[in-house]
Motif scaffolding. Structure first.
Motif: not given
Length: 105
Positions: A12, A16, A36-37, A40-41, A44
């Motif tokens: 992670l 980041r 999942l990732e 999360l992103w 972005s």
């Protein structure tokens, strides 16, 4: 398991600190961690996603594509080779203008 936690936090942290995250969701994979990732992103600007026809959750990825306005989703409908070529070209174009990478801790 302490090693599992350490590995997950290391991964992670790498995401980041990355300037560019390129994600390829292959049709013959389930890729639960990649999904999942992706979540999360998804908001972005550094995320690029290739999700070809045949990926088992392509519909969910397409919904996310319409909801997110910052990540780049490579269009589908071309051959996998054409999609990957466009994906790599777009990544190279976006990465070329960025400052030097920061050192990873």
């Amino acid at each position: 398991n302490p090693q599992f936690v350490e590995q997950g936090l290391w991964e992670l942290g790498g995401l980041r600190d990355a300037n560019l995250i390129m994600m390829n969701l292959l049709p013959n994979s389930k890729s639960p961690i990649s999904l999942l990732e992706l979540g999360l992103w998804a908001h972005s600007e550094k995320l690029m996603v290739l999700c070809p026809l045949g990926f088992w959750r392509k519909g969910n990825v397409d919904v996310l594509r319409h909801w997110c306005d910052r990540a780049t989703f490579v269009p589908t409908g071309f051959s996998v080779f054409e999609q990957e070529a466009a994906w790599i070209a777009e990544g190279a174009k976006r990465f070329a203008g960025w400052p030097k990478r920061r050192k990873i801790r």
